[in-house]
Design an enzyme around this catalytic site. Sequence first.
Site, short mmCIF file in Angstrom:
data_model
loop_
_atom_site.label_atom_id
_atom_site.label_comp_id
_atom_site.label_asym_id
_atom_site.label_seq_id
_atom_site.Cartn_x
_atom_site.Cartn_y
_atom_site.Cartn_z
N SER A 218 44.94 22.07 41.73
CA SER A 218 45.89 21.35 42.58
C SER A 218 45.45 19.92 42.83
CB SER A 218 46.12 22.09 43.90
OG SER A 218 44.90 22.45 44.50
N HIS B 191 34.77 32.68 40.95
CA HIS B 191 35.10 31.26 41.13
C HIS B 191 34.61 30.47 39.93
CE1 HIS B 191 35.55 27.32 43.04
NE2 HIS B 191 36.43 27.93 43.80
N ASP C 206 39.88 33.32 49.40
CA ASP C 206 41.08 34.14 49.58
C ASP C 206 40.78 35.60 49.94
OD1 ASP C 206 42.72 31.98 48.98
OD2 ASP C 206 42.46 32.30 46.83
N1 HAX Z 1 37.96 40.23 38.60
C1 HAX Z 1 37.90 40.60 37.32
N2 HAX Z 1 37.50 39.80 36.32
C2 HAX Z 1 37.12 38.57 36.66
C3 HAX Z 1 37.10 38.13 37.98
C4 HAX Z 1 37.57 38.99 38.98
N3 HAX Z 1 37.66 38.64 40.25
N4 HAX Z 1 36.67 36.85 38.00
C5 HAX Z 1 36.41 36.52 36.72
N5 HAX Z 1 36.69 37.56 35.91
C6 HAX Z 1 36.65 37.59 34.45
C7 HAX Z 1 37.61 36.55 33.93
O1 HAX Z 1 38.96 37.03 33.92
C8 HAX Z 1 37.07 36.30 32.55
O2 HAX Z 1 37.47 37.37 31.74
P1 HAX Z 1 37.88 37.12 30.19
O3 HAX Z 1 36.64 36.60 29.54
O4 HAX Z 1 38.29 38.48 29.72
O5 HAX Z 1 38.99 36.11 30.23
C9 HAX Z 1 35.56 36.42 32.78
O6 HAX Z 1 35.40 37.17 34.00
C10 HAX Z 1 34.86 35.10 32.92
O7 HAX Z 1 35.51 34.35 33.94
P2 HAX Z 1 34.71 33.28 34.82
O8 HAX Z 1 34.21 32.23 33.91
O9 HAX Z 1 33.72 33.97 35.69
O10 HAX Z 1 35.84 32.75 35.79
P3 HAX Z 1 36.84 31.55 35.54
O11 HAX Z 1 36.13 30.30 35.91
O12 HAX Z 1 37.47 31.61 34.18
O13 HAX Z 1 37.98 31.87 36.59
C11 HAX Z 1 38.81 32.58 38.68
C12 HAX Z 1 37.76 31.73 37.97
C13 HAX Z 1 38.76 32.27 40.18
C14 HAX Z 1 40.21 32.17 38.16
C15 HAX Z 1 38.52 34.06 38.40
O14 HAX Z 1 37.27 34.41 38.97
C16 HAX Z 1 39.59 35.00 38.92
O15 HAX Z 1 40.58 35.22 38.21
N6 HAX Z 1 39.44 35.54 40.16
C17 HAX Z 1 40.46 36.36 40.77
C18 HAX Z 1 41.59 35.50 41.28
C19 HAX Z 1 41.15 34.67 42.47
O16 HAX Z 1 40.52 35.15 43.39
N7 HAX Z 1 41.54 33.37 42.47
C20 HAX Z 1 41.27 32.47 43.61
C21 HAX Z 1 40.15 31.50 43.34
C22 HAX Z 1 39.90 30.60 44.51
C23 HAX Z 1 40.95 29.57 44.56
O17 HAX Z 1 41.08 28.68 43.75
N8 HAX Z 1 41.79 29.67 45.50
O18 HAX Z 1 42.77 28.82 45.52
#
Ligand code: HAX
Length: 423
Positions: free
Chosen positions: A233, A309, A364
């Site tokens: 954002s 994260h 969150d």
């Molecule tokens: N549950 C399951 N799998 C998860 C996970 C979770 N909470 N967090 C990461 N992973 C997985 C990813 O999906 C990714 O899988 P693939 O290789 O199969 O694609 C792998 O672990 C590596 O991801 P990462 O490098 O650790 O995480 P990213 O930087 O790519 O993504 C996210 C960060 C926050 C998007 C991710 O941890 C996620 O999807 N979390 C759940 C959704 C969430 O809570 N989002 C809010 C984040 C805070 C925010 O910005 N709020 O606004």
Amino acid sequence: MSLLKLKLEEKIPQWKEEASNLIKSKGTSKISDVTVSQTYGGMRGIRAFVCDTSSVSADTGLIIRDHPLLEITHLLPEEVFILLLSGDLPTETEVADLQEQYKKYAHVPKYVWDVLKSMPEDSHPMAMFNTGILAMQRESVFAKKYAEGMLKDDYWKYCLEDGINLLAKLPGLAAGVYRIHFNKGEPIEYDSELDWAENFVHMIGIEDPTGNFKKLMQIYFMLHCDHEGGNVSAFAAYTVASALSDPYYAVSAGLNGLAGPLHGLANQACLKFVLDVLDHFKAVPSKEELTQFSWDRLNSGQVIPGYGHAVLRCPDPRFTAFMKFGKNHIHDDDVFDTVKLLFDVVPPILQEQGKAKNPWPNVDAASGSLLYYYGLKEFEFYTVLFSVSRAMGMVAQMVINRALGIPITRPKSVTYAWLKSNT
Ligand code: HAX
């Protein structure tokens, strides 16, 4: 002239000089290398631009202008906005002055309600909130002054004016979206006796006999205010504002990014997950039951919302602050008890699964359970609250960027063929 504007008028020449000296003395120093994986990996970790309002470190989380978040959770949202922008903890007079500005501009024009009421019933509250912001773009002083040929040195002043005008209206706009979308009656007018967060509680129309819902909203709006410059954002707003699109366009662009399920929308997904758990077990489950439930979710290919994260590698201090609030004010509540249990259960599971780089809760994971407790049960609405707060960071960042004369964003993309032959 507002005290905040006066303060910035004093500080900006010094900030510009510092930046210009740094460019002169170290302009060719390297601060990052870019790998092929990063070009395909969300540009993660590339240091590519400046954001002074706040920074996020992997092991501490959010630091606002040198203040680690957990040391300043007592600040009002108005105070944190002044801190973000100016770098100084504000005086009482400065806060009162900003509150006066907010009162002056708080009224949401009737045409906004007409637009929102004409939207289809299944429009998401985030789509309504952003439509409300865009509908008000016609009020932009920045856009009018630009059309009249304003000087580049004055960009930040009108950006600030639009920003304060917009921020003043956001609690009312958010509360109005809630009332229209969930059929709670007509929007309620601002009360000039109340502060920014208190007014939100007043305008949403939910009873608050203990006054604790107001306290929650003060901390909620404070905690979500900013998270450095590279999150979806903030970066979207940064890019759009760099085209000299006015703050209405730029904040709206940023908030459209916040509406994504991997970003701000996660807070609605998170509470839904908690409610699904309770619905499944008809009570707070045992640790073993919740462990199995979480594994089942992971094995079906879904993420555990509220965990993980892109930058943090520790429990998010915003989560810690919400948990502290909940433990102080909420007792024997199934939803909050499930959130507490998830904090015990999920990190070891994510560690064992070994995919997520950060197994810890993010902002969150807890916030929704607190809103739910105080009667704000419509979780589709939660990202709107995140937006009200995060707009502060976006506005602060864009005022500073215009003051420093940051040019239009234009990184260079490369093709697959180029990568193949140049690496
Ligand atoms: N549950 C399951 N799998 C998860 C996970 C979770 N909470 N967090 C990461 N992973 C997985 C990813 O999906 C990714 O899988 P693939 O290789 O199969 O694609 C792998 O672990 C590596 O991801 P990462 O490098 O650790 O995480 P990213 O930087 O790519 O993504 C996210 C960060 C926050 C998007 C991710 O941890 C996620 O999807 N979390 C759940 C959704 C969430 O809570 N989002 C809010 C984040 C805070 C925010 O910005 N709020 O606004």
